[in-house]
Design a protein around this motif. Structure first.
Motif, PDB file in Angstrom:
ATOM      1  N   GLU A 123       0.850  -1.183   0.000  1.00 53.31           N
ATOM      2  CA  GLU A 123       0.000   0.000   0.000  1.00 53.31           C
ATOM      3  C   GLU A 123       0.887   1.234   0.000  1.00 53.31           C
ATOM      4  O   GLU A 123       1.897   1.286   0.712  1.00 53.31           O
ATOM      5  CB  GLU A 123      -0.927   0.018   1.219  1.00 53.31           C
ATOM      6  N   LEU A 124       0.506   2.234  -0.784  1.00 51.03           N
ATOM      7  CA  LEU A 124       1.327   3.420  -0.972  1.00 51.03           C
ATOM      8  C   LEU A 124       0.797   4.584  -0.141  1.00 51.03           C
ATOM      9  O   LEU A 124      -0.383   4.633   0.204  1.00 51.03           O
ATOM     10  CB  LEU A 124       1.347   3.813  -2.453  1.00 51.03           C
ATOM     11  N   VAL A 125       1.674   5.503   0.146  1.00 55.24           N
ATOM     12  CA  VAL A 125       1.326   6.733   0.858  1.00 55.24           C
ATOM     13  C   VAL A 125       1.566   7.892  -0.096  1.00 55.24           C
ATOM     14  O   VAL A 125       2.679   8.056  -0.608  1.00 55.24           O
ATOM     15  CB  VAL A 125       2.166   6.896   2.141  1.00 55.24           C
ATOM     16  N   ASP A 126       0.545   8.672  -0.331  1.00 49.88           N
ATOM     17  CA  ASP A 126       0.639   9.764  -1.299  1.00 49.88           C
ATOM     18  C   ASP A 126       1.578  10.860  -0.784  1.00 49.88           C
ATOM     19  O   ASP A 126       1.727  11.058   0.428  1.00 49.88           O
ATOM     20  CB  ASP A 126      -0.746  10.351  -1.567  1.00 49.88           C
ATOM     21  N   VAL A 127       2.201  11.532  -1.714  1.00 49.14           N
ATOM     22  CA  VAL A 127       3.073  12.649  -1.355  1.00 49.14           C
ATOM     23  C   VAL A 127       2.211  13.864  -1.038  1.00 49.14           C
ATOM     24  O   VAL A 127       1.068  13.997  -1.498  1.00 49.14           O
ATOM     25  CB  VAL A 127       4.045  12.970  -2.508  1.00 49.14           C
ATOM     26  N   SER A 128       2.749  14.757  -0.238  1.00 50.40           N
ATOM     27  CA  SER A 128       2.007  15.954   0.145  1.00 50.40           C
ATOM     28  C   SER A 128       2.149  17.029  -0.927  1.00 50.40           C
ATOM     29  O   SER A 128       3.068  17.005  -1.748  1.00 50.40           O
ATOM     30  CB  SER A 128       2.516  16.482   1.487  1.00 50.40           C
ATOM     31  N   ASP A 129       1.230  17.994  -0.893  1.00 44.17           N
ATOM     32  CA  ASP A 129       1.300  19.106  -1.842  1.00 44.17           C
ATOM     33  C   ASP A 129       2.541  19.959  -1.611  1.00 44.17           C
ATOM     34  O   ASP A 129       3.085  20.538  -2.556  1.00 44.17           O
ATOM     35  CB  ASP A 129       0.041  19.968  -1.728  1.00 44.17           C
ATOM     36  N   SER A 130       2.988  20.018  -0.351  1.00 45.42           N
ATOM     37  CA  SER A 130       4.188  20.815  -0.072  1.00 45.42           C
ATOM     38  C   SER A 130       5.414  20.214  -0.739  1.00 45.42           C
ATOM     39  O   SER A 130       6.307  20.938  -1.192  1.00 45.42           O
ATOM     40  CB  SER A 130       4.406  20.914   1.435  1.00 45.42           C
ATOM     41  N   ASN A 147       7.559  22.393  -3.271  1.00 48.40           N
ATOM     42  CA  ASN A 147       8.967  22.679  -2.969  1.00 48.40           C
ATOM     43  C   ASN A 147       9.929  22.100  -4.001  1.00 48.40           C
ATOM     44  O   ASN A 147      11.129  22.368  -3.941  1.00 48.40           O
ATOM     45  CB  ASN A 147       9.322  22.130  -1.590  1.00 48.40           C
ATOM     46  N   ALA A 148       9.402  21.300  -4.907  1.00 45.22           N
ATOM     47  CA  ALA A 148      10.253  20.681  -5.924  1.00 45.22           C
ATOM     48  C   ALA A 148      10.480  21.654  -7.065  1.00 45.22           C
ATOM     49  O   ALA A 148       9.947  21.501  -8.167  1.00 45.22           O
ATOM     50  CB  ALA A 148       9.618  19.391  -6.432  1.00 45.22           C
ATOM     51  N   ARG A 149      11.252  22.689  -6.790  1.00 39.66           N
ATOM     52  CA  ARG A 149      11.569  23.688  -7.812  1.00 39.66           C
ATOM     53  C   ARG A 149      12.935  23.371  -8.414  1.00 39.66           C
ATOM     54  O   ARG A 149      13.874  23.025  -7.705  1.00 39.66           O
ATOM     55  CB  ARG A 149      11.578  25.097  -7.209  1.00 39.66           C
ATOM     56  N   ALA A 150      13.007  23.528  -9.705  1.00 40.23           N
ATOM     57  CA  ALA A 150      14.245  23.216 -10.401  1.00 40.23           C
ATOM     58  C   ALA A 150      15.344  24.185  -9.988  1.00 40.23           C
ATOM     59  O   ALA A 150      15.125  25.403  -9.945  1.00 40.23           O
ATOM     60  CB  ALA A 150      14.033  23.288 -11.909  1.00 40.23           C
ATOM     61  N   PRO A 151      16.545  23.688  -9.654  1.00 38.78           N
ATOM     62  CA  PRO A 151      17.650  24.570  -9.274  1.00 38.78           C
ATOM     63  C   PRO A 151      18.232  25.278 -10.492  1.00 38.78           C
ATOM     64  O   PRO A 151      18.003  24.885 -11.640  1.00 38.78           O
ATOM     65  CB  PRO A 151      18.663  23.607  -8.651  1.00 38.78           C
ATOM     66  N   SER A 152      18.974  26.294 -10.231  1.00 38.64           N
ATOM     67  CA  SER A 152      19.650  27.038 -11.296  1.00 38.64           C
ATOM     68  C   SER A 152      21.152  26.829 -11.166  1.00 38.64           C
ATOM     69  O   SER A 152      21.642  26.337 -10.152  1.00 38.64           O
ATOM     70  CB  SER A 152      19.316  28.533 -11.199  1.00 38.64           C
TER      71      SER A 152
END
Length: 464
Positions: free
Chosen positions: A248-255, A259-264
């Protein structure tokens, strides 16, 4: 709950209802047995994505094999380093020689003496004291081989981590799509029911009702296909992490998604990848090990200086003792010496070994150069995919909100008789596809993030 079916003689017409009643009574019992761990039940484990990764690290056979390879390399290193120390052995023997009279005979040496009875023992030592650095080169090669094996374990963990992350997120995507497909099926069922009532009242044609029913059947098919794909994905994920049972899986949170922003800074990422990629480190260590092995092979042409020593004690019987003028019947001896071993002719085996090792080293350096180019391409591609995924998520989120609003408006207008069934079903289908695209983009951002972590070689460099 108890059920009882009483056989009757009313004939075959009552047999089918009786079977239905019996099966309906047995179904709760079977479901209860499976839910409580009865016979035939399958164990269920609930894991987050990080827990699934840790579980895979502990149960994947390939990881255990890689760890065993490190142990083998460490044992080889110990064997090589043992050549720095003397080799000490103990010897003992019991000999029976010729019987007879040996009066007047002065026996020289114990190994050729015709003793009737002799018991002896010795401690022998051998030490290669100087080999022009051959042992040092072999020890260095063995140490680099250990480093290569350890980096190989780390690289395999990197690969397993990415595969589990990617599969886990793919399964979450299919789970979200299954939920949406069930919701879409319920909406299609409602549209078919309303269309049937309107067709019966003469408000719409029979063809419009058939279209609504066809869309209902298509929604059912989509739901079944999505649920089947979700089940297959979960099974493959359980097999990937080494779990025997249901997962059984646990869904990831919206945060986590936000927060998964591409780095520069591509240059900084490339520099980090060159330092952190364990496969690069493993290739470099393997090349260094071969370089040391080539040096060791070249030193095989040179001589070796060896020290030897022996200390022994012999017990003989009284009869033999009189022959060697030793009334006590015992003798002890010792010997020390230095030997020089010079290779004169070996049929070209040393040169052949050198050529083979040089070819292996050249091949390893070529693979290392290819891997460096691959690392650069992987980092650039993964960073681009992350940026594209972030942009797609924003567009998909806005599109899904607008499509949901349009679908609700179309439903209200259809119930009010302002639009036909085609307008409503079209708006509902667009809303469903937009929601599916949103869920794909939502988990796609995290999959792109995992891809960049994989390309860089160190997940700790990116915030989880």
């Amino acid at each position: 709950m108890s059920c009882q079916v009483t056989p009757t003689t009313a004939g075959r017409r009552r047999l089918l209802p009786a079977l239905i009643v019996a099966l309906s009574c047995a179904a709760p019992t079977i479901a209860l047995a499976q839910s409580t761990g009865g016979p035939g039940a399958t164990a269920t484990r609930t894991m987050t994505i990080d827990e699934a990764i840790d579980y895979a690290f502990k149960h994947r056979g390939e990881l255990d094999a890689a760890r065993q390879d490190v142990i083998v390399k460490e044992a080889n290193n110990t064997q090589v380093n043992a050549r720095f120390m003397p080799n000490v052995t103990g010897n003992a023997s019991v000999n029976t020689g010729l019987a007879g009279s040996f009066q007047g005979l002065r026996l020289q040496g114990l190994s050729m003496s015709p003793y009737k009875n002799l018991i002896g023992g010795s401690v022998d030592a051998r030490w290669d004291i100087f080999d022009f650095g051959r042992t040092v080169a072999d020890s260095s090669a063995a140490s680099f081989a250990i480093d290569a094996a350890r980096h190989g374990v780390t690289d395999l963990k990197r690969t397993v981590r990415f595969r589990v992350q990617d599969r886990y997120l793919h399964c979450l995507t299919l789970t979200a799509m299954s939920d949406l497909s069930r919701k879409h099926e319920r909406g299609a069922e409602e549209a078919s029911r309303i269309a049937k009532a309107h067709a019966g009242a003469g408000l719409i044609s029979r063809g419009d009702y058939d279209l609504a029913e066809l869309q209902h059947l298509q929604a059912q098919r989509m739901r079944m296909e999505t649920e089947r794909a979700e089940l297959a994905c979960r099974r493959m994920l359980a097999a990937l992490i080494g779990l025997n049972g249901r997962l059984e899986l646990v869904d990831v949170s919206d945060s986590q998604v936000q927060n998964a922003r591409a780095p520069s800074g591509l240059d900084g990422l490339l520099e980090t990848a060159r330092k952190s990629r364990p496969d690069l480190a493993a290739r470099k260590a393997a090349a260094e090990a071969l370089d040391r092995s080539v040096i060791s092979a070249g030193l095989d042409h040179l001589p070796m200086l060896r020290a030897v020593g022996s200390l022994g004690y012999v017990l003989v019987d009284e009869r033999v003792a009189t022959l060697i003028d030793n009334p006590h019947g015992n003798q002890h001896f010792y010997a020390v010496g230095v030997g020089l071993e010079v290779p004169i002719f070996e049929g070209g085996s040393i040169l052949a070994r050198m050529k083979a090792l040089q070819a292996q080293r050249k091949a390893e350096m070529s693979l290392l150069a290819d891997l460096k180019r691959t690392v650069t391409a992987e980092v650039k591609t993964a960073l681009h995919m992350w940026k594209v995924s972030s942009e797609q998520l924003q567009r998909a989120r806005d599109e899904a909100k607008r499509a949901e609003r349009v679908s609700n408006q179309a439903l209200a207008r259809y119930k009010a008789g302002l639009v036909n069934v085609h307008r409503w079903t079209m708006a509902r289908m667009i809303a469903f596809r937009s929601q599916v695209a949103h869920q794909r983009a939502r988990y796609g951002v995290l999959r792109a993030k995992a891809g960049l972590e994989m390309a860089m070689g160190d997940a700790k460099t990116l915030a989880r």
